[in-house]
Motif scaffolding. Structure first.
Motif, mmCIF file in Angstrom:
data_model
loop_
_atom_site.group_PDB
_atom_site.id
_atom_site.type_symbol
_atom_site.label_atom_id
_atom_site.label_comp_id
_atom_site.label_asym_id
_atom_site.label_seq_id
_atom_site.Cartn_x
_atom_site.Cartn_y
_atom_site.Cartn_z
ATOM 1 N N PHE A 4 53.351 -8.445 46.925
ATOM 2 C CA PHE A 4 54.125 -7.576 46.036
ATOM 3 C C PHE A 4 53.160 -6.667 45.296
ATOM 4 C CE2 PHE A 4 54.645 -7.119 41.464
ATOM 5 C CZ PHE A 4 55.754 -6.291 41.390
ATOM 6 N N ALA A 5 53.590 -5.440 45.008
ATOM 7 C CA ALA A 5 52.778 -4.555 44.179
ATOM 8 C C ALA A 5 53.653 -3.500 43.526
ATOM 9 C CB ALA A 5 51.671 -3.890 44.992
ATOM 10 N N MET A 6 53.163 -2.999 42.411
ATOM 11 C CA MET A 6 53.821 -1.918 41.693
ATOM 12 C C MET A 6 52.724 -1.079 41.040
ATOM 13 S SD MET A 6 56.812 -2.221 38.759
ATOM 14 C CE MET A 6 58.144 -2.580 39.926
ATOM 15 N N ASN A 7 52.973 0.219 40.908
ATOM 16 C CA ASN A 7 52.008 1.033 40.188
ATOM 17 C C ASN A 7 51.877 0.509 38.767
ATOM 18 O OD1 ASN A 7 54.795 2.350 40.179
ATOM 19 N ND2 ASN A 7 53.850 3.387 38.438
ATOM 20 N N GLY A 8 50.645 0.540 38.258
ATOM 21 C CA GLY A 8 50.378 -0.048 36.954
ATOM 22 C C GLY A 8 50.368 0.971 35.833
ATOM 23 N N GLY A 9 49.381 0.840 34.926
ATOM 24 C CA GLY A 9 49.320 1.693 33.753
ATOM 25 C C GLY A 9 49.027 3.149 34.085
ATOM 26 N N LEU A 65 48.069 6.825 43.882
ATOM 27 C CA LEU A 65 48.222 6.105 42.624
ATOM 28 C C LEU A 65 46.879 5.843 41.958
ATOM 29 C CD1 LEU A 65 50.776 3.405 43.797
ATOM 30 C CD2 LEU A 65 51.280 5.425 42.397
ATOM 31 N N GLY A 66 46.934 5.529 40.669
ATOM 32 C CA GLY A 66 45.789 5.010 39.943
ATOM 33 C C GLY A 66 45.854 3.492 39.967
ATOM 34 N N PRO A 67 45.862 2.836 38.794
ATOM 35 C CA PRO A 67 45.900 1.365 38.764
ATOM 36 C C PRO A 67 47.131 0.788 39.452
ATOM 37 C CG PRO A 67 45.291 2.250 36.618
ATOM 38 C CD PRO A 67 45.727 3.410 37.448
ATOM 39 N N ILE A 68 46.923 -0.365 40.077
ATOM 40 C CA ILE A 68 47.975 -1.084 40.796
ATOM 41 C C ILE A 68 48.013 -2.516 40.274
ATOM 42 C CG2 ILE A 68 48.641 -2.039 43.067
ATOM 43 C CD1 ILE A 68 47.392 0.494 44.317
ATOM 44 N N LEU A 69 49.197 -3.091 40.180
ATOM 45 C CA LEU A 69 49.377 -4.508 39.880
ATOM 46 C C LEU A 69 49.993 -5.179 41.092
ATOM 47 C CD1 LEU A 69 50.778 -4.070 36.275
ATOM 48 C CD2 LEU A 69 48.624 -5.240 36.848
ATOM 49 N N GLY A 70 49.470 -6.341 41.485
ATOM 50 C CA GLY A 70 50.009 -6.965 42.688
ATOM 51 C C GLY A 70 49.769 -8.457 42.759
ATOM 52 N N VAL A 71 50.554 -9.094 43.604
ATOM 53 C CA VAL A 71 50.420 -10.523 43.885
ATOM 54 C C VAL A 71 49.818 -10.680 45.277
ATOM 55 C CG1 VAL A 71 51.646 -12.687 44.320
ATOM 56 C CG2 VAL A 71 52.301 -11.236 42.383
ATOM 57 N N VAL A 72 48.781 -11.506 45.363
ATOM 58 C CA VAL A 72 48.048 -11.720 46.609
ATOM 59 C C VAL A 72 48.240 -13.165 47.047
ATOM 60 C CG1 VAL A 72 45.751 -11.763 47.655
ATOM 61 C CG2 VAL A 72 46.363 -9.940 46.043
ATOM 62 N N ALA A 73 48.393 -13.359 48.377
ATOM 63 C CA ALA A 73 48.506 -14.704 48.933
ATOM 64 C C ALA A 73 47.623 -14.816 50.184
ATOM 65 C CB ALA A 73 49.955 -15.024 49.273
#
Length: 248
Positions: A78-83, A237-245
């Protein structure tokens, strides 16, 4: 028949193991608007922030980051653009990745949404993640493994940002993140149509019951959630937030 079943079992056993279901995503309707919500168990899942590839250039796209992770035996679940970020994609405010600070906290008021105080910081620590209002963050100075500052805050201690107006006409596709009191549950949200700040903040407080929530960005908002068929693309994009598995 038994021989065919045995062959199938051998074939399935040879396939690479899929990562555990780390994120739950769903679509919800609230107050005449539709949103996609993705909920992360911060206590058990690997939630990270990402900005630059090993060569120093920003990742820019979810797919580029995912391809690099896969080469190392991981996958971007999962990921979404961050700040928020500048034109060169450098973060506007506080940024920490892997415990290393790349940008300091910006605490003063300023132009645009970021400077519409109060703003806040999304802080990822061991076994938890929290949205923290910037002044409270500077007072308590928690150690973050990953952190991204953005603004404005959507919900602060159960109250909507004081500048949000119910009759506002400023509408954009928006995305943000909210956290539970114990820091164990993180909910990311992206609107499927243009919404006001008041509508978006009300989703977090009144529909989701989250005491703290932070606006991440608007207009450029994007989501990577292959489980539900979302692999959004667009400008870099700039910063990204994501879940890694792990993929094995």
């Amino acid at each position: 028949m038994r021989g065919w079943l045995a062959a199938c079992a051998l074939l399935l056993g040879a396939l690479p193991a899929l990562p555990a279901r780390a994120v739950t995503c769903e679509s919800v309707d609230y107050e005449r608007n539709r949103y996609t919500l993705c909920t992360v168990d911060a206590e058990h899942e690997e939630l990270r922030g990402f900005l630059n590839a090993p060569d120093g250039t920003p990742w820019g796209q979810f797919a580029t980051l995912d391809a690099s992770l896969r080469a190392g035996g991981e996958t971007l679940v999962f990921a979404m653009n961050g700040g928020m970020y500048h034109e060169d994609r450098a973060p506007v405010g506080y940024y920490v990745e892997g415990g290393e600070e790349a940008m300091r906290v910006i605490s003063n008021a300023g132009p645009g949404n970021f400077g519409l105080l109060p703003n806040g910081i999304f802080c990822i620590r061991e076994d938890r993640a929290d949205v923290i209002e910037t002044r409270a963050f500077l007072r308590d100075r928690p150690e973050c493994r990953y952190a991204q500052q953005s603004g404005p805050m959507l919900v602060v201690d159960g109250e909507l940002h004081p500048r949000f107006l119910p009759d506002s006409t400023s509408r954009y596709v928006r995305n943000g993140v909210g956290t539970s009191e114990d820091g164990k549950t993180v909910t990311f949200a992206i609107s499927e149509s243009a919404v006001t700040f008041h509508e978006f903040a009300s989703l977090f407080r009144d529909r989701l019951g989250l005491p703290q929530a932070l606006f991440l960005d608007g207009n450029v908002s994007r989501l990577w959630a292959p489980e539900i068929g979302r692999r959004d693309i667009g400008r870099a994009l700039g910063p990204i937030l994501g879940v890694v598995a792990k993929t094995e």
